[in-house]
Design a protein around this motif. Structure first.
Motif, short mmCIF file in Angstrom:
data_model
loop_
_atom_site.label_atom_id
_atom_site.label_comp_id
_atom_site.label_asym_id
_atom_site.label_seq_id
_atom_site.Cartn_x
_atom_site.Cartn_y
_atom_site.Cartn_z
N GLU A 32 0.83 -1.20 0.00
CA GLU A 32 0.00 0.00 0.00
C GLU A 32 0.87 1.26 0.00
OE1 GLU A 32 -3.24 2.28 -0.35
OE2 GLU A 32 -3.28 0.09 -0.39
N ASP A 33 1.94 1.24 0.78
CA ASP A 33 2.88 2.37 0.79
C ASP A 33 3.51 2.57 -0.59
OD1 ASP A 33 2.37 2.85 3.46
OD2 ASP A 33 4.22 1.89 4.18
N CYS A 34 3.89 1.47 -1.22
CA CYS A 34 4.47 1.56 -2.58
C CYS A 34 3.45 2.12 -3.56
CB CYS A 34 4.94 0.18 -3.05
SG CYS A 34 6.46 -0.37 -2.26
N ILE A 35 2.22 1.64 -3.47
CA ILE A 35 1.16 2.13 -4.37
C ILE A 35 0.97 3.63 -4.19
CG2 ILE A 35 -1.33 2.06 -4.80
CD1 ILE A 35 -1.18 -0.99 -4.26
N GLN A 36 0.89 4.07 -2.92
CA GLN A 36 0.72 5.50 -2.67
C GLN A 36 1.91 6.30 -3.19
OE1 GLN A 36 -0.06 5.84 1.54
NE2 GLN A 36 -2.17 5.10 1.34
N SER A 37 3.10 5.75 -3.01
CA SER A 37 4.30 6.43 -3.50
C SER A 37 4.27 6.54 -5.03
CB SER A 37 5.54 5.66 -3.04
OG SER A 37 6.70 6.23 -3.58
N PHE A 38 3.90 5.45 -5.69
CA PHE A 38 3.83 5.46 -7.16
C PHE A 38 2.73 6.41 -7.65
CE2 PHE A 38 5.63 0.89 -7.28
CZ PHE A 38 6.93 1.37 -7.26
N GLU A 39 1.59 6.42 -6.94
CA GLU A 39 0.51 7.32 -7.33
C GLU A 39 0.94 8.78 -7.19
OE1 GLU A 39 -2.70 5.97 -4.84
OE2 GLU A 39 -3.44 4.57 -6.38
N LYS A 40 1.65 9.08 -6.08
CA LYS A 40 2.14 10.44 -5.88
C LYS A 40 3.14 10.82 -6.98
CE LYS A 40 4.52 13.44 -2.62
NZ LYS A 40 5.29 13.54 -1.41
N GLU A 41 4.04 9.90 -7.28
CA GLU A 41 5.03 10.15 -8.33
C GLU A 41 4.34 10.34 -9.68
OE1 GLU A 41 9.03 8.14 -10.30
OE2 GLU A 41 8.22 7.32 -8.44
N ALA A 42 3.32 9.53 -9.94
CA ALA A 42 2.57 9.66 -11.20
C ALA A 42 1.88 11.02 -11.30
CB ALA A 42 1.55 8.53 -11.33
N GLU A 43 1.31 11.48 -10.18
CA GLU A 43 0.68 12.81 -10.17
C GLU A 43 1.70 13.91 -10.44
OE1 GLU A 43 -1.32 13.22 -6.42
OE2 GLU A 43 -2.79 11.66 -6.89
N GLU A 44 2.87 13.77 -9.82
CA GLU A 44 3.93 14.76 -10.04
C GLU A 44 4.38 14.74 -11.50
OE1 GLU A 44 6.85 13.62 -7.14
OE2 GLU A 44 5.75 14.55 -5.48
N LYS A 45 4.50 13.54 -12.07
CA LYS A 45 4.92 13.43 -13.48
C LYS A 45 3.85 14.03 -14.39
CE LYS A 45 8.76 11.13 -12.76
NZ LYS A 45 10.02 11.78 -12.85
N ASP A 46 2.57 13.79 -14.07
CA ASP A 46 1.49 14.35 -14.87
C ASP A 46 1.54 15.88 -14.84
OD1 ASP A 46 0.49 11.89 -15.64
OD2 ASP A 46 -1.08 11.84 -14.09
N ALA A 47 1.78 16.43 -13.65
CA ALA A 47 1.89 17.88 -13.53
C ALA A 47 3.08 18.40 -14.33
CB ALA A 47 2.02 18.28 -12.06
N ARG A 48 4.20 17.69 -14.27
CA ARG A 48 5.39 18.08 -15.03
C ARG A 48 5.12 18.02 -16.53
NH1 ARG A 48 9.48 21.15 -15.89
NH2 ARG A 48 11.34 20.13 -16.65
N ILE A 49 4.41 16.97 -16.94
CA ILE A 49 4.07 16.83 -18.36
C ILE A 49 3.21 18.00 -18.81
CG2 ILE A 49 2.66 15.47 -19.97
CD1 ILE A 49 3.75 12.96 -18.49
N LEU A 50 2.22 18.38 -18.00
CA LEU A 50 1.37 19.52 -18.35
C LEU A 50 2.19 20.80 -18.46
CD1 LEU A 50 -1.81 18.82 -16.17
CD2 LEU A 50 -1.57 18.59 -18.66
N THR A 51 3.11 20.98 -17.54
CA THR A 51 3.97 22.17 -17.59
C THR A 51 4.82 22.16 -18.86
OG1 THR A 51 4.08 22.28 -15.17
CG2 THR A 51 5.83 23.39 -16.39
N LEU A 52 5.41 21.02 -19.16
CA LEU A 52 6.25 20.93 -20.36
C LEU A 52 5.43 21.12 -21.64
CD1 LEU A 52 8.58 17.97 -19.34
CD2 LEU A 52 9.19 20.39 -19.52
N GLU A 53 4.22 20.57 -21.66
CA GLU A 53 3.36 20.77 -22.84
C GLU A 53 3.02 22.24 -23.02
OE1 GLU A 53 0.12 18.10 -22.01
OE2 GLU A 53 1.03 16.47 -23.18
N SER A 54 2.75 22.93 -21.92
CA SER A 54 2.45 24.36 -21.98
C SER A 54 3.66 25.14 -22.49
CB SER A 54 2.04 24.86 -20.59
OG SER A 54 1.86 26.26 -20.61
#
Length: 110
Positions: A32-54
């Motif tokens: 569960e900790d790993c899943i939460q960590s991966f989900e957090k990292e995925a959210e951060e990557k999504d935000a970074r992708i949106l920034t880079l696309e902009s």
């Protein structure tokens, strides 16, 4: 004695079962900790992708503006070259006329 042996075996199995349950609970918590960590990292990557696309969209807009300006300047440069060529030709003609006029004027002086 057989009963004691069965009781000992049941106690051993019960202890083993409890240990297994504890291990499964620990593993589930780690997963569960790993899943939460991966989900957090995925959210951060999504935000970074949106920034880079902009940023990419902004850069592409600037490139488009610059390309348009290059086209405008190229047209202006060609126009200026044409004007310069015409002026050079006119100056050359005027110099020839002036030389001819001087030659003619010298002829009258004689």
């Amino acid at each position: 004695e057989e009963r004691e042996q069965l009781l000992a075996e049941i106690m051993f199995l019960t202890k083993s079962f409890e240990e297994l349950q504890t291990e499964l609970t620990t593993n589930a918590e780690m997963i569960e900790d790993c899943i939460q960590s991966f989900e957090k990292e995925a959210e951060e990557k999504d935000a970074r992708i949106l920034t880079l696309e902009s940023q990419l969209n902004n850069a592409n807009e600037k490139i488009g503006t610059l390309e348009s300006r290059v086209d405008e300047l190229t047209i202006e440069l060609e126009r200026e070259r044409s004007i310069n060529a015409n002026l050079t030709a006119t100056v050359s003609e005027l110099q020839n006329e002036l030389e001819l006029a001087r030659t003619n004027a010298e002829g009258y002086d004689d």
